[in-house]
Design an enzyme around this catalytic site. Structure first.
Site, PDB file in Angstrom:
ATOM      1  N   HIS A 177      -9.211   1.152   5.526  1.00 39.09           N
ATOM      2  CA  HIS A 177      -7.887   1.284   6.155  1.00 39.09           C
ATOM      3  C   HIS A 177      -8.012   2.181   7.393  1.00 39.09           C
ATOM      4  O   HIS A 177      -8.804   3.122   7.406  1.00 39.09           O
ATOM      5  CB  HIS A 177      -6.898   1.882   5.153  1.00 39.09           C
ATOM      6  CG  HIS A 177      -5.481   1.795   5.630  1.00 39.09           C
ATOM      7  ND1 HIS A 177      -4.957   2.683   6.534  1.00 39.09           N
ATOM      8  CD2 HIS A 177      -4.503   0.894   5.374  1.00 39.09           C
ATOM      9  CE1 HIS A 177      -3.703   2.334   6.798  1.00 39.09           C
ATOM     10  NE2 HIS A 177      -3.401   1.256   6.116  1.00 39.09           N
ATOM     11  N   GLU A 192      -6.277   4.508   8.425  1.00 38.59           N
ATOM     12  CA  GLU A 192      -6.072   5.945   8.167  1.00 38.59           C
ATOM     13  C   GLU A 192      -7.352   6.569   7.621  1.00 38.59           C
ATOM     14  O   GLU A 192      -7.653   7.731   7.897  1.00 38.59           O
ATOM     15  CB  GLU A 192      -4.879   6.132   7.208  1.00 38.59           C
ATOM     16  CG  GLU A 192      -3.568   5.857   7.940  1.00 38.59           C
ATOM     17  CD  GLU A 192      -2.460   5.269   7.086  1.00 38.59           C
ATOM     18  OE1 GLU A 192      -2.538   5.345   5.850  1.00 38.59           O
ATOM     19  OE2 GLU A 192      -1.506   4.722   7.681  1.00 38.59           O
ATOM     20  N   GLY A 220       3.208  -1.194   4.179  1.00 34.88           N
ATOM     21  CA  GLY A 220       3.216   0.229   3.863  1.00 34.88           C
ATOM     22  C   GLY A 220       4.630   0.676   3.520  1.00 34.88           C
ATOM     23  O   GLY A 220       5.114   0.497   2.397  1.00 34.88           O
ATOM     24  N   GLY A 221       5.318   1.213   4.503  1.00 32.68           N
ATOM     25  CA  GLY A 221       6.646   1.807   4.299  1.00 32.68           C
ATOM     26  C   GLY A 221       7.622   0.943   3.512  1.00 32.68           C
ATOM     27  O   GLY A 221       8.279   1.430   2.576  1.00 32.68           O
ATOM     28  N   ASN A 242       0.876  -1.178   0.000  1.00 29.52           N
ATOM     29  CA  ASN A 242       0.000   0.000   0.000  1.00 29.52           C
ATOM     30  C   ASN A 242       0.911   1.225   0.000  1.00 29.52           C
ATOM     31  O   ASN A 242       1.557   1.527   0.994  1.00 29.52           O
ATOM     32  CB  ASN A 242      -0.880  -0.032   1.261  1.00 29.52           C
ATOM     33  CG  ASN A 242      -1.725   1.211   1.406  1.00 29.52           C
ATOM     34  OD1 ASN A 242      -1.819   2.028   0.478  1.00 29.52           O
ATOM     35  ND2 ASN A 242      -2.347   1.371   2.565  1.00 29.52           N
ATOM     36  N   TRP A 243       0.927   1.912  -1.136  1.00 33.30           N
ATOM     37  CA  TRP A 243       1.863   3.045  -1.269  1.00 33.30           C
ATOM     38  C   TRP A 243       1.383   4.287  -0.527  1.00 33.30           C
ATOM     39  O   TRP A 243       2.094   5.263  -0.429  1.00 33.30           O
ATOM     40  CB  TRP A 243       2.064   3.373  -2.749  1.00 33.30           C
ATOM     41  CG  TRP A 243       2.765   2.284  -3.521  1.00 33.30           C
ATOM     42  CD1 TRP A 243       3.213   1.088  -3.032  1.00 33.30           C
ATOM     43  CD2 TRP A 243       3.096   2.295  -4.911  1.00 33.30           C
ATOM     44  NE1 TRP A 243       3.801   0.356  -4.034  1.00 33.30           N
ATOM     45  CE2 TRP A 243       3.742   1.070  -5.197  1.00 33.30           C
ATOM     46  CE3 TRP A 243       2.913   3.212  -5.949  1.00 33.30           C
ATOM     47  CZ2 TRP A 243       4.206   0.750  -6.487  1.00 33.30           C
ATOM     48  CZ3 TRP A 243       3.365   2.894  -7.220  1.00 33.30           C
ATOM     49  CH2 TRP A 243       4.011   1.675  -7.481  1.00 33.30           C
ATOM     50  N   LYS A 244       0.161   4.269  -0.076  1.00 34.51           N
ATOM     51  CA  LYS A 244      -0.429   5.430   0.615  1.00 34.51           C
ATOM     52  C   LYS A 244      -0.231   6.684  -0.257  1.00 34.51           C
ATOM     53  O   LYS A 244      -0.313   6.580  -1.474  1.00 34.51           O
ATOM     54  CB  LYS A 244       0.151   5.550   2.028  1.00 34.51           C
ATOM     55  CG  LYS A 244      -0.020   4.231   2.806  1.00 34.51           C
ATOM     56  CD  LYS A 244       0.273   4.321   4.267  1.00 34.51           C
ATOM     57  CE  LYS A 244       0.025   2.966   4.930  1.00 34.51           C
ATOM     58  NZ  LYS A 244       0.243   2.964   6.354  1.00 34.51           N
ATOM     59  N   SER A 291       4.196  -2.393  10.100  1.00 32.68           N
ATOM     60  CA  SER A 291       5.660  -2.438  10.165  1.00 32.68           C
ATOM     61  C   SER A 291       6.250  -3.790   9.734  1.00 32.68           C
ATOM     62  O   SER A 291       7.233  -4.250  10.301  1.00 32.68           O
ATOM     63  CB  SER A 291       6.143  -2.052  11.570  1.00 32.68           C
ATOM     64  OG  SER A 291       5.745  -0.726  11.882  1.00 32.68           O
ATOM     65  N   GLY A 343       3.344   1.994  10.725  1.00 33.93           N
ATOM     66  CA  GLY A 343       4.312   3.066  10.501  1.00 33.93           C
ATOM     67  C   GLY A 343       5.087   3.463  11.741  1.00 33.93           C
ATOM     68  O   GLY A 343       5.745   4.507  11.766  1.00 33.93           O
ATOM     69  N   GLU A 372      -4.731  -5.039  10.844  1.00 33.72           N
ATOM     70  CA  GLU A 372      -3.692  -4.041  11.054  1.00 33.72           C
ATOM     71  C   GLU A 372      -3.893  -3.367  12.403  1.00 33.72           C
ATOM     72  O   GLU A 372      -4.720  -2.456  12.528  1.00 33.72           O
ATOM     73  CB  GLU A 372      -3.759  -2.977   9.955  1.00 33.72           C
ATOM     74  CG  GLU A 372      -3.568  -3.525   8.562  1.00 33.72           C
ATOM     75  CD  GLU A 372      -3.080  -2.447   7.609  1.00 33.72           C
ATOM     76  OE1 GLU A 372      -2.061  -2.670   6.978  1.00 33.72           O
ATOM     77  OE2 GLU A 372      -3.701  -1.384   7.544  1.00 33.72           O
TER      78      GLU A 372
HETATM   79  O1  LIG Z   1      -1.428  -0.490   4.656  1.00 28.67           O
HETATM   80  C1  LIG Z   1      -0.362  -0.706   5.245  1.00 28.67           C
HETATM   81  C2  LIG Z   1      -0.252  -0.568   6.660  1.00 28.67           C
HETATM   82  O2  LIG Z   1      -0.872   0.574   7.141  1.00 28.67           O
HETATM   83  C3  LIG Z   1       1.092  -0.820   7.248  1.00 28.67           C
HETATM   84  O3  LIG Z   1       1.966   0.274   7.066  1.00 28.67           O
HETATM   85  P1  LIG Z   1       3.483   0.131   7.552  1.00 28.67           P
HETATM   86  O4  LIG Z   1       4.027  -1.125   6.925  1.00 28.67           O
HETATM   87  O5  LIG Z   1       4.164   1.360   7.071  1.00 28.67           O
HETATM   88  O6  LIG Z   1       3.446   0.005   9.042  1.00 28.67           O
END
Ligand SMILES: O=C[C@H](O)COP(=O)(O)O
Length: 252
Positions: free
Chosen positions: A96, A98, A235-236, A9-11, A214, A174, A168
């Site tokens: 999600h 967020e 994510g990251g 997920n590139w956000k 994470s 993150g 999640e």
């Molecule tokens: O969609 C992905 C998640 O929110 C995880 O993000 P993260 O891997 O940066 O913690």
């Protein structure tokens, strides 16, 4: 047998040109490494066309991070399912944390989008998870039950093949804090048993449940070794080929 499903997920990262270059690099690296998992990337809306073009004919799915709860009309700033499908996008991440926390998305609102996506023939990754306060307050199961029963309301048993659940824990997103594989597996086990109660044991057994929070090259193997963890929503670490490749090749 559940096929491992690893998603990035590139956000709100990657312009169209950066996304195109990244997708080309990822595709080459995944093919060279013989990545043997179901793979998906979810770019921002405007980056989708460039990424879809770069990944055409590959086995990397291009998904959207969100979608409107209506098919068309006066909904300024929204993106309809037909617009995504026109770009070859048939998968959407919904609910999600967020979206829930920054944009006030409720279970009922998310459920409307889930039902619309299914009606439009799309696959859904439905995100659920608790805050630290909820976990410490002993509310993990209550929160997951509410999000699952709310998000999946009126989804028919035969439609469950189009649903993936992403667990999640909000406190692990993150932050560099990962749930231990045991904690994550416990939550996944609860989700599976709840889905068995909502539907039946076959649907629950076949349900893919991703872990997100994470995930990185160092913890992916231990997480994926757990019985109820079938994939990752990253994510990251999905924003660099160097970091994402070891995750999509965790089983090599
Ligand atoms: O969609 C992905 C998640 O929110 C995880 O993000 P993260 O891997 O940066 O913690």
């Amino acid at each position: 047998m559940r096929t491992p499903y690893i998603a990035g997920n590139w956000k709100m990262n990657m312009t169209p040109s950066a996304g195109k270059a990244f997708a080309e690099e990822l595709r080459a690296a995944a093919e060279k490494a013989g990545a043997d998992v179901k793979m998906m990337v979810a770019p921002p809306f405007v980056t989708i066309p460039a990424v879809a073009e770069a990944l055409k004919g590959s086995n990397i799915i291009v998904a959207a991070q969100n979608m409107a709860d209506h098919t068309s009309g006066a909904y300024t700033g929204e993106v309809a399912p037909a617009m995504l499908k026109d770009l070859g996008v048939n998968t959407v991440i919904l609910g999600h944390s967020e979206r829930r926390s920054y944009y006030g998305e409720t279970d009922a609102y998310i459920n409307g989008k889930v039902l619309l996506a299914i009606k439009e023939g799309m696959d859904v990754v439905l995100c659920v998870g608790e805050t630290l306060e909820e976990r410490e307050g002993g509310k993990l199961e209550e929160v997951l039950s509410t999000q699952l029963s709310g998000g999946l309301k009126d989804v028919k048993p035969e439609e469950m093949a189009h649903i993936t659940i992403a667990y999640e824990p909000v406190w692990a997103i993150g932050t560099g804090k990962t749930a231990t594989p045991e904690d994550a597996d416990g939550a996944h086990q609860f989700i599976r048993s709840f889905v068995a109660k909502m539907y039946d044991s076959t649907i629950a057994e076949n349900l893919i449940i991703q872990y997100g929070g994470s995930v990185n090259a160092s913890n992916v193997k231990a997480l994926m070794a757990k019985e109820n963890i079938d994939g990752a929503l990253v994510g990251g670490a999905s924003l660099s080929v160097e970091k994402f490749l070891p995750i999509i090749t965790f089983n090599k």
